[in-house]
Design a protein around this motif. Structure first.
Motif, PDB file in Angstrom:
ATOM      1  N   PHE A  36       0.838  -1.183   0.000  1.00 47.92           N
ATOM      2  CA  PHE A  36       0.000   0.000   0.000  1.00 47.92           C
ATOM      3  C   PHE A  36       0.876   1.237   0.000  1.00 47.92           C
ATOM      4  CE2 PHE A  36      -2.373  -3.278   2.349  1.00 47.92           C
ATOM      5  CZ  PHE A  36      -3.456  -3.399   1.498  1.00 47.92           C
ATOM      6  N   GLU A  37       0.378   2.288  -0.609  1.00 50.21           N
ATOM      7  CA  GLU A  37       1.087   3.560  -0.662  1.00 50.21           C
ATOM      8  C   GLU A  37       0.373   4.577   0.220  1.00 50.21           C
ATOM      9  OE1 GLU A  37       3.977   4.073  -2.155  1.00 50.21           O
ATOM     10  OE2 GLU A  37       3.979   1.992  -2.839  1.00 50.21           O
ATOM     11  N   VAL A  38       1.096   5.603   0.640  1.00 51.00           N
ATOM     12  CA  VAL A  38       0.510   6.666   1.449  1.00 51.00           C
ATOM     13  C   VAL A  38      -0.564   7.371   0.629  1.00 51.00           C
ATOM     14  CG1 VAL A  38       1.011   8.850   2.617  1.00 51.00           C
ATOM     15  CG2 VAL A  38       2.631   6.959   2.755  1.00 51.00           C
ATOM     16  N   GLY A  39      -1.721   7.602   1.247  1.00 49.08           N
ATOM     17  CA  GLY A  39      -2.823   8.271   0.578  1.00 49.08           C
ATOM     18  C   GLY A  39      -3.884   7.315   0.056  1.00 49.08           C
ATOM     19  N   GLU A  40      -3.570   6.023  -0.055  1.00 50.83           N
ATOM     20  CA  GLU A  40      -4.566   5.060  -0.501  1.00 50.83           C
ATOM     21  C   GLU A  40      -5.559   4.780   0.622  1.00 50.83           C
ATOM     22  OE1 GLU A  40      -2.050   2.425  -3.746  1.00 50.83           O
ATOM     23  OE2 GLU A  40      -2.511   1.566  -1.795  1.00 50.83           O
ATOM     24  N   HIS A  41      -6.718   4.260   0.250  1.00 46.23           N
ATOM     25  CA  HIS A  41      -7.742   3.900   1.216  1.00 46.23           C
ATOM     26  C   HIS A  41      -7.884   2.377   1.238  1.00 46.23           C
ATOM     27  CE1 HIS A  41      -8.677   8.134   0.636  1.00 46.23           C
ATOM     28  NE2 HIS A  41      -9.296   8.068   1.819  1.00 46.23           N
ATOM     29  N   VAL A  42      -8.045   1.831   2.455  1.00 46.08           N
ATOM     30  CA  VAL A  42      -8.165   0.385   2.611  1.00 46.08           C
ATOM     31  C   VAL A  42      -9.365   0.059   3.493  1.00 46.08           C
ATOM     32  CG1 VAL A  42      -5.697  -0.057   2.338  1.00 46.08           C
ATOM     33  CG2 VAL A  42      -6.618   0.372   4.603  1.00 46.08           C
ATOM     34  N   PHE A  43      -9.899  -1.147   3.310  1.00 44.68           N
ATOM     35  CA  PHE A  43     -10.931  -1.685   4.175  1.00 44.68           C
ATOM     36  C   PHE A  43     -10.288  -2.730   5.076  1.00 44.68           C
ATOM     37  CE2 PHE A  43     -13.522  -0.047   0.775  1.00 44.68           C
ATOM     38  CZ  PHE A  43     -14.654   0.414   1.442  1.00 44.68           C
ATOM     39  N   LEU A  44     -10.750  -2.823   6.314  1.00 43.03           N
ATOM     40  CA  LEU A  44     -10.238  -3.825   7.239  1.00 43.03           C
ATOM     41  C   LEU A  44     -11.264  -4.926   7.417  1.00 43.03           C
ATOM     42  CD1 LEU A  44      -8.664  -1.572   9.996  1.00 43.03           C
ATOM     43  CD2 LEU A  44      -7.547  -2.669   8.062  1.00 43.03           C
ATOM     44  N   ARG A  45     -10.811  -6.162   7.371  1.00 42.66           N
ATOM     45  CA  ARG A  45     -11.705  -7.303   7.506  1.00 42.66           C
ATOM     46  C   ARG A  45     -12.035  -7.527   8.973  1.00 42.66           C
ATOM     47  NH1 ARG A  45     -13.181 -11.562   4.388  1.00 42.66           N
ATOM     48  NH2 ARG A  45     -13.786 -13.454   5.493  1.00 42.66           N
ATOM     49  N   VAL A  46     -13.308  -7.797   9.230  1.00 40.26           N
ATOM     50  CA  VAL A  46     -13.783  -8.074  10.577  1.00 40.26           C
ATOM     51  C   VAL A  46     -13.955  -9.577  10.691  1.00 40.26           C
ATOM     52  CG1 VAL A  46     -15.608  -7.606  12.235  1.00 40.26           C
ATOM     53  CG2 VAL A  46     -14.965  -5.867  10.584  1.00 40.26           C
ATOM     54  N   SER A  47     -13.695 -10.134  11.881  1.00 40.78           N
ATOM     55  CA  SER A  47     -13.831 -11.583  12.033  1.00 40.78           C
ATOM     56  C   SER A  47     -15.255 -12.011  11.706  1.00 40.78           C
ATOM     57  CB  SER A  47     -13.450 -12.012  13.443  1.00 40.78           C
ATOM     58  OG  SER A  47     -14.314 -11.437  14.381  1.00 40.78           O
ATOM     59  N   ILE A  66     -14.777  -3.060   7.474  1.00 43.95           N
ATOM     60  CA  ILE A  66     -15.050  -1.717   7.959  1.00 43.95           C
ATOM     61  C   ILE A  66     -14.076  -0.775   7.285  1.00 43.95           C
ATOM     62  CG2 ILE A  66     -16.008  -2.426  10.172  1.00 43.95           C
ATOM     63  CD1 ILE A  66     -13.265  -1.803  11.416  1.00 43.95           C
ATOM     64  N   GLY A  67     -14.462   0.445   7.178  1.00 40.31           N
ATOM     65  CA  GLY A  67     -13.591   1.418   6.539  1.00 40.31           C
ATOM     66  C   GLY A  67     -14.352   2.267   5.582  1.00 40.31           C
ATOM     67  N   PRO A  68     -13.772   2.958   4.680  1.00 38.00           N
ATOM     68  CA  PRO A  68     -12.347   2.950   4.315  1.00 38.00           C
ATOM     69  C   PRO A  68     -11.496   3.787   5.271  1.00 38.00           C
ATOM     70  CG  PRO A  68     -13.521   4.472   2.905  1.00 38.00           C
ATOM     71  CD  PRO A  68     -14.540   3.832   3.797  1.00 38.00           C
ATOM     72  N   PHE A  69     -10.262   3.364   5.434  1.00 37.97           N
ATOM     73  CA  PHE A  69      -9.293   4.077   6.240  1.00 37.97           C
ATOM     74  C   PHE A  69      -8.160   4.527   5.330  1.00 37.97           C
ATOM     75  CE2 PHE A  69     -11.220   1.065   9.211  1.00 37.97           C
ATOM     76  CZ  PHE A  69     -11.655   1.943  10.181  1.00 37.97           C
ATOM     77  N   GLU A  70      -7.726   5.761   5.538  1.00 43.99           N
ATOM     78  CA  GLU A  70      -6.644   6.301   4.714  1.00 43.99           C
ATOM     79  C   GLU A  70      -5.299   5.954   5.347  1.00 43.99           C
ATOM     80  OE1 GLU A  70      -5.024  10.545   2.914  1.00 43.99           O
ATOM     81  OE2 GLU A  70      -6.875  10.467   4.046  1.00 43.99           O
ATOM     82  N   ILE A  71      -4.330   5.633   4.512  1.00 46.00           N
ATOM     83  CA  ILE A  71      -2.973   5.334   4.976  1.00 46.00           C
ATOM     84  C   ILE A  71      -2.214   6.655   5.051  1.00 46.00           C
ATOM     85  CG2 ILE A  71      -0.819   4.161   4.438  1.00 46.00           C
ATOM     86  CD1 ILE A  71      -2.486   2.010   3.081  1.00 46.00           C
ATOM     87  N   PHE A  72      -1.773   6.998   6.263  1.00 46.88           N
ATOM     88  CA  PHE A  72      -1.081   8.266   6.476  1.00 46.88           C
ATOM     89  C   PHE A  72       0.423   8.141   6.310  1.00 46.88           C
ATOM     90  CE2 PHE A  72      -4.898   9.046   9.164  1.00 46.88           C
ATOM     91  CZ  PHE A  72      -5.443  10.023   8.358  1.00 46.88           C
ATOM     92  N   GLU A  73       0.981   7.018   6.766  1.00 50.88           N
ATOM     93  CA  GLU A  73       2.424   6.834   6.625  1.00 50.88           C
ATOM     94  C   GLU A  73       2.736   5.346   6.573  1.00 50.88           C
ATOM     95  OE1 GLU A  73       4.899   7.507  10.207  1.00 50.88           O
ATOM     96  OE2 GLU A  73       3.014   8.130  11.144  1.00 50.88           O
ATOM     97  N   LYS A  74       3.887   5.022   6.022  1.00 48.11           N
ATOM     98  CA  LYS A  74       4.315   3.632   5.930  1.00 48.11           C
ATOM     99  C   LYS A  74       5.265   3.330   7.079  1.00 48.11           C
ATOM    100  CE  LYS A  74       5.074   1.743   1.922  1.00 48.11           C
ATOM    101  NZ  LYS A  74       5.591   1.446   0.577  1.00 48.11           N
ATOM    102  N   TYR A  75       5.111   2.133   7.605  1.00 46.57           N
ATOM    103  CA  TYR A  75       5.990   1.682   8.674  1.00 46.57           C
ATOM    104  C   TYR A  75       7.123   0.886   8.062  1.00 46.57           C
ATOM    105  CZ  TYR A  75       7.740  -0.973  12.584  1.00 46.57           C
ATOM    106  OH  TYR A  75       8.555  -1.551  13.513  1.00 46.57           O
ATOM    107  N   VAL A  76       8.333   1.259   8.410  1.00 48.47           N
ATOM    108  CA  VAL A  76       9.515   0.543   7.940  1.00 48.47           C
ATOM    109  C   VAL A  76      10.062  -0.245   9.120  1.00 48.47           C
ATOM    110  CG1 VAL A  76      11.807   0.775   6.940  1.00 48.47           C
ATOM    111  CG2 VAL A  76       9.997   2.348   6.277  1.00 48.47           C
ATOM    112  N   ALA A  77      10.207  -1.530   8.947  1.00 51.77           N
ATOM    113  CA  ALA A  77      10.686  -2.381  10.040  1.00 51.77           C
ATOM    114  C   ALA A  77      12.110  -2.014  10.407  1.00 51.77           C
ATOM    115  CB  ALA A  77      10.601  -3.844   9.631  1.00 51.77           C
ATOM    116  N   ASP A  78      12.368  -1.934  11.685  1.00 55.19           N
ATOM    117  CA  ASP A  78      13.690  -1.601  12.191  1.00 55.19           C
ATOM    118  C   ASP A  78      14.291  -2.860  12.799  1.00 55.19           C
ATOM    119  OD1 ASP A  78      15.951  -0.423  13.144  1.00 55.19           O
ATOM    120  OD2 ASP A  78      14.956   0.829  14.639  1.00 55.19           O
ATOM    121  N   GLU A  79      15.486  -3.215  12.401  1.00 54.94           N
ATOM    122  CA  GLU A  79      16.129  -4.432  12.886  1.00 54.94           C
ATOM    123  C   GLU A  79      16.386  -4.392  14.390  1.00 54.94           C
ATOM    124  OE1 GLU A  79      16.871  -7.246  11.282  1.00 54.94           O
ATOM    125  OE2 GLU A  79      15.858  -6.447   9.520  1.00 54.94           O
ATOM    126  N   SER A  80      16.492  -3.184  14.962  1.00 56.61           N
ATOM    127  CA  SER A  80      16.754  -3.099  16.399  1.00 56.61           C
ATOM    128  C   SER A  80      15.529  -3.470  17.218  1.00 56.61           C
ATOM    129  CB  SER A  80      17.214  -1.684  16.768  1.00 56.61           C
ATOM    130  OG  SER A  80      16.162  -0.762  16.551  1.00 56.61           O
TER     131      SER A  80
END
Length: 147
Positions: A36-47, A66-80
């Motif tokens: 996903f890119e910043v600014g896109e909208h996504v739906f979240l699946r409910v159980s 549920i949604g749509p929810f906008e993606i504000f920023e991307k999380y980059v995994a940190d090895e630490s």
């Protein structure tokens, strides 16, 4: 008779292995990585449990997404941030002995005419949020190095 049992067990193992491989291939062909890119909208699946109150609706009319929810920023995994588990020495019965690391706090519990000294103990392989209140006399007798 032993040879027949051995052959039957081997035949069953081959059939189970084939079924597992088949299921893995089905799952892997349908599994796609999502990006996903910043600014896109996504739906979240409910159980998908029915007759459970979710988001104000119940029964079979409860939403699956549920949604749509906008993606504000991307999380980059940190090895630490990767946690490396510590080795735990297991006994023959697959249990291990927990040893106290340090004493975090002290308090006296007062009952009618009795005073019970307590200490908060942080245990090995546990965080501070899992510290427990223990009797000071027992900890002092079993682990005098902490005092």
């Amino acid at each position: 008779m032993i040879q027949q049992m051995t052959d039957a067990v081997e035949f069953i193992r081959k059939r189970i292995k084939a079924a597992q491989d088949r299921q893995a291939s089905y799952a892997n062909t349908r599994r796609i990585p999502l990006y996903f890119e910043v600014g896109e909208h996504v739906f979240l699946r409910v159980s998908p449990f029915r007759k459970v109150m979710k988001f104000g609706l119940k029964g079979k009319l409860s939403p699956r997404f549920i949604g749509p929810f906008e993606i504000f920023e991307k999380y980059v995994a940190d090895e630490s941030h990767i946690l490396h588990p510590t080795e735990v020495q297991l006994d023959q019965d697959l249990s291990y002995v927990q040893r106290p690391l340090m004493i975090l706090d002290r308090k006296d519990k007062v009952l009618c005419n009795k005073r019970i000294p307590l200490v908060m103990v942080q245990w090995q392989h546990r965080g501070t949020e899992e510290a427990t209140w223990e009797l000071e006399n027992r900890i002092r007798a079993e682990h005098p190095e902490l005092f």
